[in-house]
Design an enzyme around this catalytic site. Structure first.
Site, PDB file in Angstrom:
ATOM      1  N   HIS A 149      52.351  37.505 107.806  1.00  0.00           N
ATOM      2  CA  HIS A 149      51.334  36.701 107.109  1.00  0.00           C
ATOM      3  C   HIS A 149      50.834  35.559 107.992  1.00  0.00           C
ATOM      4  CE1 HIS A 149      49.820  35.192 102.983  1.00  0.00           C
ATOM      5  NE2 HIS A 149      49.276  34.389 103.909  1.00  0.00           N
TER       6      HIS A 149
ATOM      7  N   GLY B 201      42.468  32.969  99.092  1.00  0.00           N
ATOM      8  CA  GLY B 201      41.565  31.975  98.509  1.00  0.00           C
ATOM      9  C   GLY B 201      42.136  31.255  97.296  1.00  0.00           C
TER      10      GLY B 201
ATOM     11  N   HIS C  27      47.762  37.361  97.830  1.00  0.00           N
ATOM     12  CA  HIS C  27      48.233  35.988  97.659  1.00  0.00           C
ATOM     13  C   HIS C  27      48.424  35.751  96.152  1.00  0.00           C
ATOM     14  CE1 HIS C  27      46.656  35.335 101.720  1.00  0.00           C
ATOM     15  NE2 HIS C  27      47.166  34.118 101.727  1.00  0.00           N
TER      16      HIS C  27
ATOM     17  N   GLU D 201      51.341  31.364  94.299  1.00  0.00           N
ATOM     18  CA  GLU D 201      51.262  30.268  95.267  1.00  0.00           C
ATOM     19  C   GLU D 201      50.680  29.052  94.532  1.00  0.00           C
ATOM     20  OE1 GLU D 201      48.233  30.708  98.257  1.00  0.00           O
ATOM     21  OE2 GLU D 201      49.155  29.263  99.630  1.00  0.00           O
TER      22      GLU D 201
HETATM   23  N1  ADE Z   1      43.620  31.214 103.225  1.00  0.00           N
HETATM   24  C1  ADE Z   1      44.263  30.659 104.257  1.00  0.00           C
HETATM   25  N2  ADE Z   1      45.468  30.206 103.886  1.00  0.00           N
HETATM   26  C2  ADE Z   1      45.589  30.486 102.563  1.00  0.00           C
HETATM   27  C3  ADE Z   1      46.580  30.272 101.610  1.00  0.00           C
HETATM   28  N3  ADE Z   1      47.741  29.671 101.893  1.00  0.00           N
HETATM   29  N4  ADE Z   1      46.363  30.674 100.336  1.00  0.00           N
HETATM   30  C4  ADE Z   1      45.211  31.278 100.019  1.00  0.00           C
HETATM   31  N5  ADE Z   1      44.244  31.512 100.877  1.00  0.00           N
HETATM   32  C5  ADE Z   1      44.417  31.118 102.146  1.00  0.00           C
HETATM   33 ZN    ZN Z   2      47.780  33.040 103.435  1.00  0.00          ZN
END
Ligand code: ADE
Ligand code: ZN
Length: 346
Positions: A20, A179, A206, A209
């Site tokens: 990643h 994003g 993603h 998070e």
């Molecule tokens: N684009 C770059 N880093 C990111 C992250 N941590 N979460 C979502 N989109 C991203």
């Molecule tokens: Zn990322």
């Protein structure tokens, strides 16, 4: 030259695999200054000022909005095919110098194409070609993932997915949704990811998070995720953790990024250790090494020295990254075999 007395050397010496890392979060500051000079990008003249716009600073608010702001400025730098070639080559070189043996590098074609209106197809060709050349030059294995952002249109995502599928034979292995997770749902992207998966692209999302554990379930069940980007909040719902475990989903954990973007309140509260204890498949990653001002070796050091993860467990995380890679079976077996030997794991 590296200094043998630097403690970081212990972590540099570990042969690593990373799943990643965003190309757009990997631009060297010196390269950005050079591009600004050559192409007339209007940014502050001094390195310090530019750093504030594109890299997280100690005084910055630890929020996802601040973190994502950096990528808006970064988009000003994608000025020419040469620039895209250079930043791709340097991202691969930086990983190789950090003793990363396999890098699954993700890039966002829409971001790279937008500033100058380059066709998405061309951008994809440039990155694929440059990454392939750099892999040979720096003796590192590289796989690619195309990223699309939740906060951009599903129509663009569909175009990217089609083009990615066309590039599958040239090392483009998967599709990622990145994003703004806090404010955008995945529903508009369900169909795109379903078709991408049917075309043979592997899926990572993603999730968990900047949004709740439920988003991890959504990523697995509705988007076909085989891996989760971050997933730091997955343990907040036991049934979600159980689902991930049952399906063998791997987590691409990015500790520093999580601290900087406010996923956890403090480094010591990061759930990396608990995720490993719960038996989840865990890998350690940088996310955006330049934005976060880190290397993968730094992250291994942090995990060992601040989060108390034993060295042998860290090595297993490096091996898990190889095992959870999106490489075709034969190439994956070769990588796993090589890392097992070099890490002294059976
Ligand atoms: N684009 C770059 N880093 C990111 C992250 N941590 N979460 C979502 N989109 C991203
Ligand atoms: Zn990322």
């Amino acid at each position: 030259m590296t200094d043998d007395t630097t403690p970081l050397n212990k972590y540099l010496a570990i042969p690593k695999a990373e799943l990643h890392r965003h190309l757009e979060g990997s631009l060297r500051l010196s390269t950005m200054l050079d591009i600004a000079r050559k192409h007339g990008v209007t940014v502050p003249v001094s390195m310090m000022n530019l750093s504030g716009l594109v890299q997280v600073q100690d005084k910055d608010p630890l929020t996802f909005t601040n973190f994502l702001e950096k990528f808006k400025t970064l988009r000003l730098f994608y000025k020419s095919p040469d620039v895209i070639h250079r930043v791709t080559r340097e991202a691969v070189e930086d990983a190789a110098k950090d003793n990363v043996r396999y890098l699954e590098l993700r890039f966002t074609p829409v971001a790279l194409s937008r500033a100058e209106g380059f066709p998405l197809h061309d951008v994809m060709d440039w990155v694929v070609a440059s990454a392939g050349e750099a892999a040979k030059e720096f003796n590192i294995k590289v796989g690619l993932i195309a990223s699309v952002n939740r906060h951009e249109s599903p129509e663009l995502a569909e175009q990217v997915a089609w083009l990615a599928a066309e590039h599958r034979t040239r090392g483009l292995l998967g599709l990622d949704l990145a994003g703004n997770e806090a404010e955008f749902k995945t529903q508009p992207f369900h169909e795109v990811f379903k078709e991408a998966k049917e075309s043979g692209l592997r899926i990572t999302i993603h999730a968990g998070e900047w949004g709740p554990a439920e988003n991890v379930r959504d990523a697995i069940e509705n988007l076909g995720a085989e891996r989760i980007g971050h997933g730091a909040r997955a343990l907040e719902d036991e049934t979600v953790a159980a689902l991930a475990k049952e399906r063998g989903v791997a987590f691409e954990v990015c500790v520093t990024s999580n601290v900087q973007s406010g996923v956890v309140r403090a480094l010591e509260e990061h759930p990396l250790s608990k995720m490993i204890e719960k038996g989840l498949k865990v890998t350690i990653n940088t996310d955006d090494p330049s934005v976060s001002r880190i290397t993968l070796s730094n992250e291994f050091q942090l995990a060992r020295e601040k989060l108390n993860i034993p060295m042998d467990v860290l090595k297993k995380c490096a091996l898990t990254a190889a095992e959870a890679s999106f490489l075709p079976d034969g190439e994956k077996a070769e990588l796993v075999g090589m890392l097992k030997r070099e890490l002294n794991l059976q």
